[in-house]
Scaffold this motif. Structure first.
Motif, short mmCIF file in Angstrom:
data_model
loop_
_atom_site.label_atom_id
_atom_site.label_comp_id
_atom_site.label_asym_id
_atom_site.label_seq_id
_atom_site.Cartn_x
_atom_site.Cartn_y
_atom_site.Cartn_z
N LEU A 188 -101.37 -39.30 -7.11
CA LEU A 188 -100.94 -38.17 -6.29
C LEU A 188 -102.04 -37.72 -5.33
N GLN A 189 -103.31 -37.80 -5.82
CA GLN A 189 -104.42 -37.45 -4.93
C GLN A 189 -104.52 -38.44 -3.77
N SER A 190 -104.32 -39.73 -4.06
CA SER A 190 -104.36 -40.72 -2.97
C SER A 190 -103.18 -40.49 -2.02
N GLN A 191 -102.00 -40.15 -2.60
CA GLN A 191 -100.85 -39.83 -1.74
C GLN A 191 -101.15 -38.58 -0.90
N PHE A 192 -101.79 -37.60 -1.54
CA PHE A 192 -102.13 -36.36 -0.84
C PHE A 192 -103.09 -36.66 0.31
N GLN A 193 -104.10 -37.51 0.04
CA GLN A 193 -105.03 -37.89 1.10
C GLN A 193 -104.31 -38.63 2.23
N GLN A 194 -103.39 -39.54 1.83
CA GLN A 194 -102.61 -40.27 2.84
C GLN A 194 -101.75 -39.31 3.66
N LEU A 195 -101.13 -38.35 2.96
CA LEU A 195 -100.30 -37.36 3.65
C LEU A 195 -101.16 -36.49 4.58
N ASN A 196 -102.36 -36.13 4.11
CA ASN A 196 -103.27 -35.36 4.97
C ASN A 196 -103.66 -36.17 6.21
N THR A 197 -103.93 -37.46 6.01
CA THR A 197 -104.26 -38.34 7.15
C THR A 197 -103.07 -38.41 8.10
N ASP A 198 -101.87 -38.63 7.53
CA ASP A 198 -100.66 -38.69 8.36
C ASP A 198 -100.44 -37.36 9.08
N ALA A 199 -100.66 -36.25 8.36
CA ALA A 199 -100.47 -34.92 8.98
C ALA A 199 -101.46 -34.73 10.12
N SER A 200 -102.71 -35.18 9.92
CA SER A 200 -103.70 -35.07 11.00
C SER A 200 -103.28 -35.91 12.20
#
Length: 185
Positions: free
Chosen positions: A68-80
């Motif tokens: 979930l943390q890796s997904q969260f980081q990916q989502l943060n990257t995508d959001a950026s």
């Protein structure tokens, strides 16, 4: 002494009874201790199995947390990336709005120029029509004047020939010999 011996025997009997009671209590306590140990051992085993199960759950949850943390980081990257893209799109939209407003302003200016040119064209067309009418009128006037001039010229020619004729007659009368020479030549 007998008395003391009897007392001692009584005490010994009481002590034996007490010893038996204490031994019985000790045996029951040992049984209880064994039962308690078995129960506590069973409880320890049960608690250990629960701890093992909970540890497995913790490990599972840790793995899920990592995922979930890796997904969260990916989502943060995508959001950026999306925020950056949105910013570019918003800037492009603003640029397009500005360009559209400029085009509208140019279109309005062109409409004004078109109206001015059409107005000038109508005036020029009216002037051309007026000039054609003026030309036609002048041509008619010129033809009329030409006809008058020709009529005048004809009258003058008629008059001139009559006057020439009268002048010749006068000259003949005045110089009769010159006329005869001209007539013979």
């Amino acid at each position: 002494m007998l008395e003391q011996l009897q007392r001692l025997q009584t005490h010994i009997g009481a002590l034996k009874t007490r010893l038996e009671t204490v031994e019985n209590e000790n045996r029951s306590l040992l049984k209880e201790k064994d039962n308690s140990e078995e129960k506590s051992h069973a409880q320890i085993m049960h608690k250990n199995s629960i701890i093992t199960h909970k540890q497995d759950e913790v490990d599972n949850l840790t793995e899920q947390l990592s995922a979930l943390q890796s997904q969260f980081q990916q989502l943060n990257t995508d959001a950026s990336a999306l925020a950056e893209r949105y910013g570019r799109l918003e800037k492009s939209c603003t640029d397009l709005k500005t360009r559209f407003q400029e085009i509208l302003a140019e279109r309005n200016e062109l409409r004004i120029i078109k109206e001015k040119v059409l107005n000038e064209q109508r005036h020029a067309q009216q002037e051309i029509t007026d000039l054609h009418a003026e030309r036609k009128r002048l041509i008619q006037k010129n033809d009329h004047a030409k006809a008058k001039v020709e009529a005048i010229i004809q009258r003058l020619a008629i008059l001139g020939t009559e006057q020439d004729h009268h002048a010749q007659e006068i000259q003949q009368l005045a110089h009769p010999t010159e006329n005869n020479e001209e007539a013979s030549s």
